[in-house]
Design a protein around this motif. Sequence first.
Motif, mmCIF file in Angstrom:
data_model
loop_
_atom_site.group_PDB
_atom_site.id
_atom_site.type_symbol
_atom_site.label_atom_id
_atom_site.label_comp_id
_atom_site.label_asym_id
_atom_site.label_seq_id
_atom_site.Cartn_x
_atom_site.Cartn_y
_atom_site.Cartn_z
ATOM 1 N N ARG A 138 5.029 -1.826 7.940
ATOM 2 C CA ARG A 138 4.436 -3.157 7.746
ATOM 3 C C ARG A 138 5.112 -3.890 6.588
ATOM 4 N N ALA B 33 2.271 1.837 6.802
ATOM 5 C CA ALA B 33 2.346 0.871 5.701
ATOM 6 C C ALA B 33 3.797 0.562 5.354
ATOM 7 N N ALA C 44 -1.479 -1.164 -1.545
ATOM 8 C CA ALA C 44 -1.907 -0.173 -0.554
ATOM 9 C C ALA C 44 -0.899 0.963 -0.452
ATOM 10 N N VAL C 45 0.391 0.635 -0.447
ATOM 11 C CA VAL C 45 1.429 1.661 -0.381
ATOM 12 C C VAL C 45 1.366 2.568 -1.606
ATOM 13 N N LEU D 246 -0.168 -5.367 0.187
ATOM 14 C CA LEU D 246 0.500 -4.251 0.854
ATOM 15 C C LEU D 246 1.191 -3.336 -0.157
ATOM 16 N N SER E 76 -4.025 -3.049 3.834
ATOM 17 C CA SER E 76 -2.791 -3.037 4.612
ATOM 18 C C SER E 76 -2.929 -3.917 5.845
#
Length: 796
Positions: A155, A152, A131-132, A128, A109
Motif C-alpha cells: 500500500r 502495508a 501503521a508500518v 500509513l 492502513s
Amino acid sequence: MKDAEIEELVGYLEECCGTNSFPAVYANVIIPTSRKLQSTGHREPALRILQAALDQLPKENPLRPTVATEIALPLQNQKEWAGAMAVLDDALRFVDKSENPAGWAALQSLRADLFRAMGTPDLGAPLLREAVRILEDLHRLEQPVKAQLSNAYQRLANLRLAQRDGDLLIAETTRALTENAKLFESPRQTGRVALEVRLAVANMLDRRNAERMALARRQLQKALADPAIRAQDALTCELRLADFALQERDFDHAGSLIAAVTTRLNTMGTTAETIDWATVHALESQKERMEGVLTPAVLRNLETRVRELLERYSREPPREGGTGHLRFRRNLLPLTEILRRNLDIDVAQAFQWLLDFHAPSTLARNLGVSQVTVDEVQSLLTSETQGLLAYFTGSDQSFVFALDRSSLTCTSFHWGMEGMEDCKRLSELVRQRPFELRDDDARRRRTEAIEELTRRLAERVFPRGHSSLNEPPTCQDADIADQLRRWDAITIFGSDLMSDPPWEILPVNGGLLGTTIALGRLPNASVGVALARRDSSVESTQHALCLVANVPHGEEVLARYPDRQPLSVEESQVRSLVAPFGEERCTVLQGEQASRHRLVDTLQEGSRILHLLTHGIRRAEENAPGLILAPHEDDPGLLFSEHVVTLPSPPLVVVSACNAGSGAVRVGDEGTTDLSGAFWIAGAQTLLIANMETTLEATLPMTTRFHEEVAQGVTPAEALRRARTSLLQDDRFADPYYWAASRLMGRAHQPLFESTNTQAAPTKRPEKRIVTALAVLAASAVGILVTKKLLRPSPS
C-alpha cells in the motif's frame, strides 16, 4: 441461492451475532458467508450480516477493527468513499492504540489507502507510515502480522505511485521487495511481481532519464513474462509497453499491445469506464503519433463509449468526493481530444461533452439545473468585450475553452503536479503577513518568489495556440493571451482541480489580471446558467443596503473562539459605507441588533445588497466556514451554511470576513462547502468573499470604493477592479496580502443600479487609453499650429 434462502440465512446469522458464541460464529461463518455472498453479487445481504456483527460487538472487543475492515473494503471497492470512511472513523474511536496496536494499524492502513483512492494520497502518507512502524515492531516481537505488514508495504508503494513521486516510489518499492522477501518464501505470496511493476512505473516517471527508461522497459518485459503476474499488473505492463512502442512509432507493436489490453479487459469482465481509462492511459501522451493505431473503427467505438458514459453520468450524478467520477473526469479530456483531432468533431461538440459531464453537481441540481448547452453558456456574456474561460484539468494535459459572443476556441496546456505545487506555494506566500516578516531581506525574497510563481502560472493557464499540430479545419487553437487583450471583462470556471490559482495576481499583457480586467468566477457552467435564469430585477424595493457591523460576541462564541475579539468599526467608517446609497435607503445592524433573527426580519423587507462585516470562523469537525453574529435567545450567534440557506438573500452579498470563501474540496459538488453555494441557494446572484485572511484596515477603504462604484451602476466585477486598483495606489496596501483575497463569485457582470454617469461603463484597456490620449495630444498640437498660422499677421 434463491433470494428467499438468502434472506433466511441472513436472518439466522443476524440472530447468531447476538449470542455469546459470537467470536466463533464470526470467525467460522460470518466472514466466509459474507465474502461468498459478495462474490455472487449479493452485496447488500453481505453488508447486513457484517453490520449486525459490528452492532453486537462490545466497543472494546479486539475483533471490532476486523469487522469494520470487512465492511469498509466492499464500500471502498464500490467507490462509496463517505460510507467507508465513516465506518473506519467510528471503529477507531473504540480502538486503543496501546491495547490493540495491530487493530489500530489495520484501520489506519485502510484509511490511508482510502485517501489514496479518493485522490488525496498526501493525507494518507503519515497514517500509513505510522501503521508500518507499529507492524514492524509487532513483527519483531513475533506477533502474527506478516500478511498485514506485507500488505502495508504494498500500500505504501501504491501511495507513492499515486503521489507520482518517482524517487520515493523507487525507495518504498525496493524496500517492500526486500522486506517481503524476508517475510515469505513464496513469490506469489509476497506480491513480488506487482511490486516490480510499481518499480518499473517509478522509473518511467522520469522521462528525461534515458537509463531509467531503458531499465523500466526491461522490468516491464520481465514482469509480463513471469507466470506469477496478476491480470491487473499484466494490464499495466501492456499499457506501459504500448506507450514505449508509440514513442518509437512502432505502430504495429503498439496496436497488438492495445488489442491485448482490450482482450484482457473483456476477459476480466471490467467495466466500460475502466476500459476507456486504460485505452486513454495508453494513448494520451502520444496523441500526435497515433494515426497508425487509431483506425476508424476504433475511433467510432471510443466515440460511442463516450456518449454511453455521459448518458449514464447524467442519470447517476457522482457522489460527493467520488474518485470514480474524478478518474473519468480527468481522462475524458484526452479521450475527447483524441476524437476531436481524428474525427469530424468540432470544438463546440467537444465543449458540450465536457459540459455534460460537469453538469450534474449537487449544487447545480439544488439551483434547478442539471444540463446546459453551449448556447446557454454563451448567453452569459452581456457585451462584445466580455469573454469566458472554461478550464478542464486532466491527468497530464489540460484544456481551456475561450468563448465570446462571436467565437468558441480551444487549446491545451500542461498543468500537472508542477502546476499544482506552484499554485499551492503561491497561495502560501500570499497568505504570509508581510508586516510579520523579520526584515526587509525576507520581504524582498518573498516578493521575488511571488513574482516568479505568478509568471510561471500565467504562462501555463494563458497558453498560446498550437499552430504546428496540423489541426483539422474544424479545430481552432486559441491564443488566450491575445483573447485577453480584446476583453474588458471575463468569467472563469472549472478551476477546482487546479488548487484554485489566485487569478487576480497573475500578470497578463503588462499588468495584473485583477487590475486590468473585470474578473468573475463560477464553480461550473450549470451554476452560471441557473443564476442567469433567475429574475434579476430589483426594482420592487428602494432599500439599497443592509450592513451588519460591530457585532458583539456571545458567551458560547467567546468560549469556542477565544482568539476572535469583536471588530470595532468607527461611526465615520460606517457612514462612509452607506453614504453612496443614501442613509435613508440603508439599514445598519449593530450591537444586539446584529443577530440572525433581526437580519432575517430586515431582509424580508427587501434589499439589493447585504454586507456582513464580521469575523470568519471554522467548524473544525467539517472544515466548514461560518460567520459570527450577535447572540439572540437560544441562538449563540453562529452563522453556517445550514443557516444561510434559510435567509431571504438579496442579489449581491458582500462578506468581509477572513477565510469565508474557503472550504474542503469535494469533487463533483464544487462550491457547496463554502458559504457561496449556500448564499446562491438562498437567492443571491453574486457574492464578494475572501478565501484567506483579511485586515480591517485594507477591507474598509476597498469595500467603501466598491460601494461607490456599484451605486453608480457599475457592474460588481468592474467595481471590484477599480476598488482593488485604488487600494494598490496606497503604499500601505500594495502587497497582494491586502487585496488578493477578495473574489467575486456568480453573476459578477450584472449591474444592480442604473448608471448615473458616463463612467459606469467598463473602463477601456490601458493600452487603448494611451493610444486615445496620444491621439488627443496630437490633434491638439495640430490645432494649435493651425490657429497660430491663422492668427499670424499677413505681410504688408
